[in-house]
Design a protein around this motif. Structure first.
Motif: not given
Length: 109
Positions: A4-8, A23-27, A42-43, A95-102
């Motif tokens: 998923v692209n994160v806009p700048v 929202a983070g997409d861990p999949v 990153v929050e 960029i990888d995230v381990d959970n959608a809470e990021l």
């Protein structure tokens, strides 16, 4: 599924409205168009455990992948990272995230 692209968000002296964080997409995880002048906020919006964001390096050493940079974000905290050199992280930085809470916000100065 593709990343998923994160806009700048482009900063300016006149002021810039910051959109809601993505929202983070861990999949599928994420990518961002990187020109070497971006920063990533990153929050961790969770209330129970720290979460991990991973910045993947695009280069190899002697044909071997370089260990990605992983950072732990404490509960309820925001952290800023960058800039990311294009020769190290690539023009399409992964960029990888381990959970959608990021939540991710990308800015360019």
């Amino acid at each position: 599924m593709p990343r998923v692209n994160v806009p700048v968000v482009q900063f300016s002296r006149a002021g810039t409205v910051i959109p809601a964080a993505q929202a983070g997409d861990p999949v599928n995880n994420h990518y961002v168009d990187n020109d070497g002048r971006i920063g990533i906020i990153v929050e961790n919006t969770g209330s129970t455990v720290p979460r991990t964001v991973t910045f993947r390096l695009s280069r190899t050493v002697d044909g071997q992948a370089v260990t990605p940079r992983a950072e732990t974000i404490p509960v309820g905290e925001q952290q800023g990272f960058g800039p990311f050199d294009v020769s190290e992280y690539g023009g399409k930085m992964k960029i990888d995230v381990d959970n959608a809470e990021l939540k991710l916000t990308v800015v360019r100065i």
